[in-house]
Design an enzyme around this catalytic site. Sequence first.
Site, PDB file in Angstrom:
ATOM      1  N   LYS A   1       6.368 -42.332 -75.384  1.00 24.84           N
ATOM      2  CA  LYS A   1       6.982 -41.115 -75.902  1.00 24.84           C
ATOM      3  C   LYS A   1       6.259 -39.940 -75.254  1.00 24.84           C
ATOM      4  CE  LYS A   1       7.920 -38.250 -79.911  1.00 24.84           C
ATOM      5  NZ  LYS A   1       7.559 -37.910 -81.301  1.00 24.84           N
TER       6      LYS A   1
ATOM      7  N   GLY B   1       6.973 -31.442 -88.285  1.00 24.59           N
ATOM      8  CA  GLY B   1       6.338 -31.346 -89.591  1.00 24.59           C
ATOM      9  C   GLY B   1       6.866 -30.256 -90.500  1.00 24.59           C
TER      10      GLY B   1
ATOM     11  N   ALA C   1      11.663 -34.883 -85.140  1.00 23.31           N
ATOM     12  CA  ALA C   1      10.980 -33.690 -85.653  1.00 23.31           C
ATOM     13  C   ALA C   1      11.852 -32.862 -86.589  1.00 23.31           C
ATOM     14  CB  ALA C   1      10.478 -32.799 -84.520  1.00 23.31           C
ATOM     15  N   GLY C   2      11.246 -32.474 -87.701  1.00 25.90           N
ATOM     16  CA  GLY C   2      11.904 -31.580 -88.648  1.00 25.90           C
ATOM     17  C   GLY C   2      12.669 -32.251 -89.759  1.00 25.90           C
TER      18      GLY C   2
ATOM     19  N   ASN D   1       8.158 -39.010 -89.613  1.00 25.18           N
ATOM     20  CA  ASN D   1       6.752 -39.237 -89.907  1.00 25.18           C
ATOM     21  C   ASN D   1       6.305 -38.428 -91.128  1.00 25.18           C
ATOM     22  OD1 ASN D   1       3.645 -39.072 -87.935  1.00 25.18           O
ATOM     23  ND2 ASN D   1       3.998 -39.674 -90.024  1.00 25.18           N
ATOM     24  N   THR D   2       6.221 -37.115 -90.967  1.00 22.97           N
ATOM     25  CA  THR D   2       5.675 -36.259 -92.023  1.00 22.97           C
ATOM     26  C   THR D   2       6.375 -36.448 -93.361  1.00 22.97           C
ATOM     27  OG1 THR D   2       4.980 -34.585 -90.422  1.00 22.97           O
ATOM     28  CG2 THR D   2       5.235 -33.874 -92.710  1.00 22.97           C
TER      29      THR D   2
END
Length: 256
Positions: free
Chosen positions: A95, A156, A182-183, A204-205
């Site tokens: 990645k 995040g 992301a987001g 993830n977050t």
Amino acid sequence: MLRIADKTFDSHLFTGTGKFASSQLMVEAIRASGSQLVTLAMKRVDLRQHNDAILAPLIEAGVTLLPNTSGAKTAEEAIFAAQLAREALGTHWLKLEIHPDARWLLPDPIETLKAAEALVKQGFVVLPYCGADPVLCKRLEEVGCAAVMPLGAPIGSNQGLETKAMLEIIIQQSTVPVVVDAGIGVPSHAAQALEMGADAVLVNTAIAVADDPVMMATAFRLAVEAGVLARQAVPGNRSTYANATSPLTGFLEALA
């Protein structure tokens, strides 16, 4: 079934390894998510230790590792990190992440394209994290990237699909898998991305910082499955006007 380069995945949910309270909780959440591809920041792994607290449980879990170059600020730094990852982990999957500004963590399009082209020539399977720019995504595809990973919102931020209009264009024009990265903050964001036609999402977050990461991981698994099914079912067209589900014409005529 999702195919990227030489691998196939049953799950359309990819997960990360950052921000978890412990490695045990991380593994439990990954298992609950059903994810088969997990990103791993090389800067967080002690490659001198075979029993690294992050790496060892992931290997034991049997997931496909996707090392990332998070922390790299230039193409040269990313290429070095990629070569280190291939040597240490024995994988040519990568990645690609290049974000020079630590405050916003937005990907550098020029350095990303430069690094992607070089890494593809070196035999890497490159999945670049990039802005939701249809032109850039097409260029990344043309230099040989195995997939593109446009952002939904800053890393995040949990803001959801703030780039929805551009993501729709990217999905429509792409001939390689599109992974929204992301987001994504709640399961409904993930479902929406899959309904739009994205091939996968990376989360993830939203999982790691939840009060109950394992429960949240389960929720994301179900949401992604629902999004895939909804897309396959082919939703009806949107309409400006109302369209009655139970017309009363025949009933009223019978009363006349």
